[in-house]
Design an enzyme around this catalytic site. Sequence first.
Site, PDB file in Angstrom:
ATOM      1  N   ALA A  66     -96.850  46.654 -18.398  1.00  0.00           N
ATOM      2  CA  ALA A  66     -97.560  46.225 -17.189  1.00  0.00           C
ATOM      3  C   ALA A  66     -98.493  47.356 -16.786  1.00  0.00           C
ATOM      4  CB  ALA A  66     -96.552  45.948 -16.082  1.00  0.00           C
ATOM      5  N   GLY A 105     -93.721  45.405 -20.682  1.00  0.00           N
ATOM      6  CA  GLY A 105     -94.293  44.062 -20.646  1.00  0.00           C
ATOM      7  C   GLY A 105     -94.955  43.703 -21.965  1.00  0.00           C
ATOM      8  N   GLU A 108     -92.303  42.476 -24.064  1.00  0.00           N
ATOM      9  CA  GLU A 108     -91.848  41.222 -23.459  1.00  0.00           C
ATOM     10  C   GLU A 108     -92.802  40.081 -23.773  1.00  0.00           C
ATOM     11  OE1 GLU A 108     -91.323  43.250 -19.614  1.00  0.00           O
ATOM     12  OE2 GLU A 108     -89.382  42.241 -19.547  1.00  0.00           O
ATOM     13  N   GLU A 128     -88.947  50.802 -19.226  1.00  0.00           N
ATOM     14  CA  GLU A 128     -89.061  50.663 -17.778  1.00  0.00           C
ATOM     15  C   GLU A 128     -88.078  51.570 -17.035  1.00  0.00           C
ATOM     16  OE1 GLU A 128     -89.188  48.267 -19.967  1.00  0.00           O
ATOM     17  OE2 GLU A 128     -90.524  46.665 -19.325  1.00  0.00           O
TER      18      GLU A 128
END
Length: 695
Positions: A66, A105, A108, A128
């Site tokens: 992210a 992310g 992911e 993370e």
Amino acid sequence: MGNINDVADLSTEGEIAVLTLNSPPVNALSAPVREGIFEGIKKAAADSAVKAIVLICDGRTFIAGADITEFGKKPTGPSLFDAQDMIENASVPVIAAIHGTALGGGLEVALTCHYRVAVPSAKCGLPEVNLGLLPGAGGTQRLPRIVGPEKALEMVTTGQHVPAKKCLEMGLVDELAEEGKLREGAIAFAKKVVAENRPLKKVREMNGKVEAARGKPEIFENFRKSIARKTRGFLAPEYNIQCIEAAVNKPFDEGIKVERELFTKLVTGEQSAAQRHVFFAERQVWKVPGIDKDTKRIPIEKVGIIGAGTMGGGISMNFANAGIPVTIVERDQAPLDKGLATIRKNYENTAKKGRISMDDVEKRTGLIQGTTDMKALADCDLVIEAVFENMDVKQDIFRQLDEICKPGAILATNTSALDIDEIASVTKRPEAVIGLHFFSPANVMRLLEVVRADKTSKEVIATSMDLAKKIGKIAALVGVCPGFVGNRILAQRQREANKLILEGAMPWDVDRVLYDFGLPMGPFAMSDLAGLDLGWRKENSKGETIRDVLCEMDRRGQKTGAGFYDYDENRKATPSKIVEDIIKDFSEKKQIQRRDISDQEILERCVYPMINEGFKILEEGKAIRASDIDIVWINGYGWPVYRGGPMYYGEKIVGLDKVLAKMQEFQKAHGDDFEPAALLEKAVKEGKSLSELGY
Ligand code: T1G
């Protein structure tokens, strides 16, 4: 098919669509990138001629997570979940083509693809936890469905980057493409998926490995125990574990709910904000005003170290680890042999732990040559002295180096506090003199204080900062002053700790408060570990301090089985009645009326003067930015990263107005050791943050 938006381009190779993302520096999942994925997959899947889609990135890496710079801001455009749903529910297979690091992310997103192809140099991870977070886009639910809960627990709580070959073995990647030919490899794989009519494999539907772990709570309890010490005080590791537990015990959609709930708690909490601050601070620390990529650097191909003691030996290992030959000089053969033997033993111990091979041991020890002849340093590009901490000794060394070393060589001192301008003044090349303050053990501690003297040239500074990165250190550029930055701040805490035990606290009270705050150990336990007799001489001892008395009693710390604490055969510390009586005796002699001191006062008395000293360091220009001071204390002294560093803690967690008020209160009660820094008063008066004030 053409551009989707500024960062996403859709093209086709026959029946295979290729969606290429290009959003430097790391293709982070900013709003445009999320939109590019959402719209690009939607458009490609809607085209009946398209039988499969490859999702690939230009630049240095696949999506690295992210966009951390967007945290705390109102999200715009399609969410990450929208983009993932578009992929996972596409009517044709979507293949992630991974190079660089597919992280957070990014992984992911790849886990919602139906297949994953990577080049051998690629790595995948869910880091993370290092930001005080957990994978908030289904990573905690999908990863264990592929690699199983045990490996998933390891990955999410360490944030490790797993090499592609291992990912292939774990099933995280379906195929390895030839290095440098990812696009071709991914397209060929996509064609194979189509030709073989392979299914739209959704990770969320792969329940075998999580169901197999159902009814085995010991997997999680044993794992919790195994990481307890390392993760003390952190919230994120536990929340990550709870998410993996949910993946095992709950259906996918319910597990997702647990993940989102715990992610929200973390991302809005203090710890993650602090850890995200540190993430950026660790990147800012390398930026030195006036130095850029055009600043000349001095090639460092050979390093000389003077002193084969603990520091000299540890420093030498840093360079050998980076493949740089080292000449290590000792005055006499015996200490030289001892130093070289210690270096070899250190490497052999590391090899025993499996971290390096015996071949590495031979290679690295082979790079370190010992001699008793200073003239052997003549061809070194950099010489670092790590000898006895005495100005006369160091000045004598630098006079000799000035004569011996070739023009352009960098002459560095590892002094932890002496005035480097004074050292430079005895040479004809003060522009070549710099401080490289390593922290013991030098081959382990990540921090390096690069100390610029008045006349140190930009080239020497730039070279030193680059070299620090090359040997795996995190370097902060600091100025010459007593104790530079780290030890100067430490002195504030030491002074208050010593006063507090005369006023009513005991060493174990102070240590407990600072340990519970998150520091690796308190000042008195630290003194016992290092040895109370560091710098102490029996012949000069007059029993005037508690340390003198303890050393005179041969209570010199852990090494003598007793210091401030008593130690059993396993070095387990217990408070000492003898020490308690000695301390009370000193209070009486100094006519100090002992009183009960609260934990809060102990914490504030120890920590706020550290923050205040940081303000003085900034106003004197001895550090470039406040976050550099945070980096020094996190990496040199173990300040808990989830509290951001002393300056972050003062400004963002306590509040500068409260720090100032306490300093003023303590100044009234305990004198001018607590005099507030002018910059602290200015920040509070003007209601400005340190960055608004230019720090
Ligand atoms: N967001 C924004 N900027 C980032 C970034 C990120 N995720 N990662 C790196 N940068 C910037 C960095 O600030 C620097 O900027 C430049 O890129 C180069 O980075 C929903 C919530 C990828 C291994 O934790 O580990 O996904 O200083 O100097 O040494 O579950 O960057 O040049 O202006 O570090 O080659 C999870 C963090 C996010 C990965 C490259 N992802 N990044 O290392 O270069 S949270 C991460 C890294 C998340 C989801 C959750 C490293 C790297 P500048 P660099 P590098």
